[in-house]
Write an enzyme that holds these catalytic residues in place. Structure first.
Site, short mmCIF file in Angstrom:
data_model
loop_
_atom_site.label_atom_id
_atom_site.label_comp_id
_atom_site.label_asym_id
_atom_site.label_seq_id
_atom_site.Cartn_x
_atom_site.Cartn_y
_atom_site.Cartn_z
N HIS A 80 -36.24 15.13 -32.00
CA HIS A 80 -37.42 15.32 -32.84
C HIS A 80 -37.07 16.04 -34.14
O HIS A 80 -37.59 15.71 -35.21
CB HIS A 80 -38.47 16.10 -32.06
CG HIS A 80 -39.66 16.48 -32.86
ND1 HIS A 80 -40.01 17.79 -33.08
CD2 HIS A 80 -40.58 15.73 -33.52
CE1 HIS A 80 -41.11 17.83 -33.83
NE2 HIS A 80 -41.46 16.60 -34.11
N GLU A 83 -35.64 13.60 -36.45
CA GLU A 83 -36.71 12.76 -37.00
C GLU A 83 -37.27 13.38 -38.28
O GLU A 83 -37.49 12.71 -39.28
CB GLU A 83 -37.81 12.56 -35.97
CG GLU A 83 -39.01 11.76 -36.48
CD GLU A 83 -40.33 12.21 -35.88
OE1 GLU A 83 -41.26 12.48 -36.67
OE2 GLU A 83 -40.43 12.31 -34.65
N HIS A 84 -37.52 14.68 -38.25
CA HIS A 84 -38.00 15.38 -39.45
C HIS A 84 -36.98 15.30 -40.58
O HIS A 84 -37.33 15.06 -41.74
CB HIS A 84 -38.25 16.85 -39.11
CG HIS A 84 -39.57 17.13 -38.47
ND1 HIS A 84 -40.55 17.88 -39.07
CD2 HIS A 84 -40.08 16.76 -37.27
CE1 HIS A 84 -41.60 17.97 -38.27
NE2 HIS A 84 -41.33 17.30 -37.16
N GLU A 160 -44.84 23.68 -35.68
CA GLU A 160 -45.44 22.56 -34.95
C GLU A 160 -45.51 22.88 -33.46
O GLU A 160 -46.49 22.56 -32.78
CB GLU A 160 -44.63 21.29 -35.19
CG GLU A 160 -45.23 20.04 -34.55
CD GLU A 160 -44.41 18.79 -34.83
OE1 GLU A 160 -44.70 17.76 -34.19
OE2 GLU A 160 -43.49 18.85 -35.66
#
Length: 462
Positions: A80, A83-84, A160
């Site tokens: 993840h 992904e950022h 997040e």
């Protein structure tokens, strides 16, 4: 970019919002869209082209066969995190240029991380497809990362985490239940990662992961919309086709598997922010990829029968017939490379004990295991499932997700196209057998979300 676990059925894109009679024409309907065209580039990139000429737009999705379950132990959240970082630019296209171009041409974009895959997509006017393919191919191997943009982005991910998990009792319970359900398999760690491990992720971790997994022979490119294979193939060859394959990537992902469950587990989470207590249960069950023939379809029908809509068995038993809960439902997460979950949930009314709700749930499962569902109920839910799949074809992005999700979790195009036929073929006896075999408490984790009244009392005393 948001996490999208995408664990719902590959063919059920919308919640059940309609009621159909078994005599409706949908009962005889299969997947009506034309089969997608497929081809594989010399470097191993699989390309799927789904024609949809109703509007002059296209959706590009690149799916990498790597998710949180493929991370190195101790590096949770790395898929993840990367992904950022994929939006931080390359030598050819500096940070922000890709997104600014999508915005300037009136398009939209996003990305998602799952346990099994990571995906990136853009939806633009058809004449912009070549530009999008050039951008996406460039960042497949050209990503440039520096500490000055990696470390701040790690802070974004930590925030997040705080927003999605730490400040959400519901999400925290799910996190703990998944960890309890998977004793050995990496599905037990959160997609976003454990907070203390996210804090330690760095530029070197991200680049190593990127170089290991981001390659054409570990990806599937799905193009849906106003185009065709004759147009897409030369564009794919001119962009993605120039990238070398990564020979170290194995043809099949091998992960630690779960031992046979031998005891039920329970998790209780108390939090002062809880306003509505709830009980949920996860069962370890086969996915569409790992199930024996007919089993996955039977589990789909069982979930629809038990917990989808106001006519479902759970809703009627807990909300209508005996007003013990304010809601109740069930779901089966079929799209998964390895063993997955069948879930049941309910929110008791004030004053109703969890045990009273669970007793009804257990009795219902036992009844289904011994007595196959009525023919009219079976036909009703099969018609609902097939109808939802037909309606979902109106969305080209949904079509792209169907195929991308399936192909990155071990299924094939024919598995998608034959899904309505497999649902239609499910018998009452198969549904009963699925309940008996897979909804065994030994295979489950039960979670309780309750309000922490102690914390409130301590605040008052202070």
């Amino acid at each position: 970019m948001p996490i999208n676990r995408f664990v719902t059925s590959a063919l059920i894109a919308f919640a059940s919002a309609f009621t159909f009679s078994p005599t409706d024409s949908f009962a005889q309907t299969s997947i009506t869209s034309d089969p997608p065209a497929t081809f594989t580039l010399g470097n191993g990139l699989q390309v799927v082209v789904i024609q949809d000429h109703r509007t002059p737009v296209v959706t590009q999705m690149i799916w990498y066969k790597v998710g949180s379950a493929d991370e190195t132990p101790g590096k949770s959240g790395l898929a993840h995190f990367l992904e950022h970082l994929m939006f931080k630019g390359t030598a050819k296209h500096p940070a922000g240029e890709f997104s600014e171009t999508v915005l300037r041409v009136g398009g939209s974009e996003n990305a998602f991380t799952s346990v099994d895959y990571t995906g990136y997509y853009q939806r633009v006017a058809r004449e912009q497809l070549a530009t999008m393919m050039d951008f996406e191919a460039d960042r497949m191997t050209g990503l440039i990362l520096k500490d000055e943009n990696v470390l701040p982005e790690r802070d974004v991910v930590l925030e997040e985490y705080n927003m999605r998990v730490a400040n959400s009792p519901d999400a925290r319970l799910n996190e703990q239940m998944m960890a309890a359900l998977y004793l050995n398999h990496p599905y037990g760690r959160p997609i976003i990662g454990w907070h203390h491990e996210i804090e330690q992720l760095n530029r070197e971790d991200a680049l190593a992961f990127y170089r290991r997994f981001y390659a054409p022979n570990n990806a599937t490119l799905v193009i849906a919309g106003d185009t065709d294979a004759a147009e897409v193939r030369p564009l794919a060859e001119a962009t993605f086709g120039k990238i070398a394959a990564q020979p170290s990537i194995p043809a099949k992902r091998i992960r630690p598997q779960e031992p046979e469950p031998v005891a039920p587990r329970t998790v209780t989470l108390s939090d002062r922010r809880v306003e509505q207590p709830s009980v949920r249960r996860f069962y370890l069950v086969p996915s569409a990829t790992t199930a024996a023939p007919g089993e996955s379809a039977a589990l789909e029908v069982l979930a629809q029968l038990m917990g989808s809509g106001s006519n479902s068995y759970l809703y009627r038993a807990l909300v209508v017939d005996r007003p013990l809960a304010v809601n109740a439902g069930a779901a089966y997460s079929s799209t998964s490379l390895d063993a997955t979950q069948f879930s049941i949930s309910a929110s008791p009314k004030p004053g109703v004990a969890f045990a009273d709700v669970e007793r009804i749930v257990d009795d219902l499962i036992a009844g289904l295991a011994q007595n196959p569902p009525r023919a009219e109920d079976l036909e009703r839910v099969k018609t609902q499932l097939i109808a939802e799949a037909i309606y979902a074809q109106d969305n080209q992005a949904t079509l792209a997700r169907w195929y991308g999700g399936a192909l990155t979790t071990g299924l094939g195009i024919q598995d998608i196209r034959s899904w309505p036929d497999r649902i239609r073929a499910v018998t009452a006896e198969q549904v009963s057998a699925a309940a008996q075999k897979w909804l065994d408490k030994k295979r489950s984790v039960t979670g309780y979300l309750i309000k922490d009244v102690t914390a409130k009392h301590e605040e008052k005393r202070s």
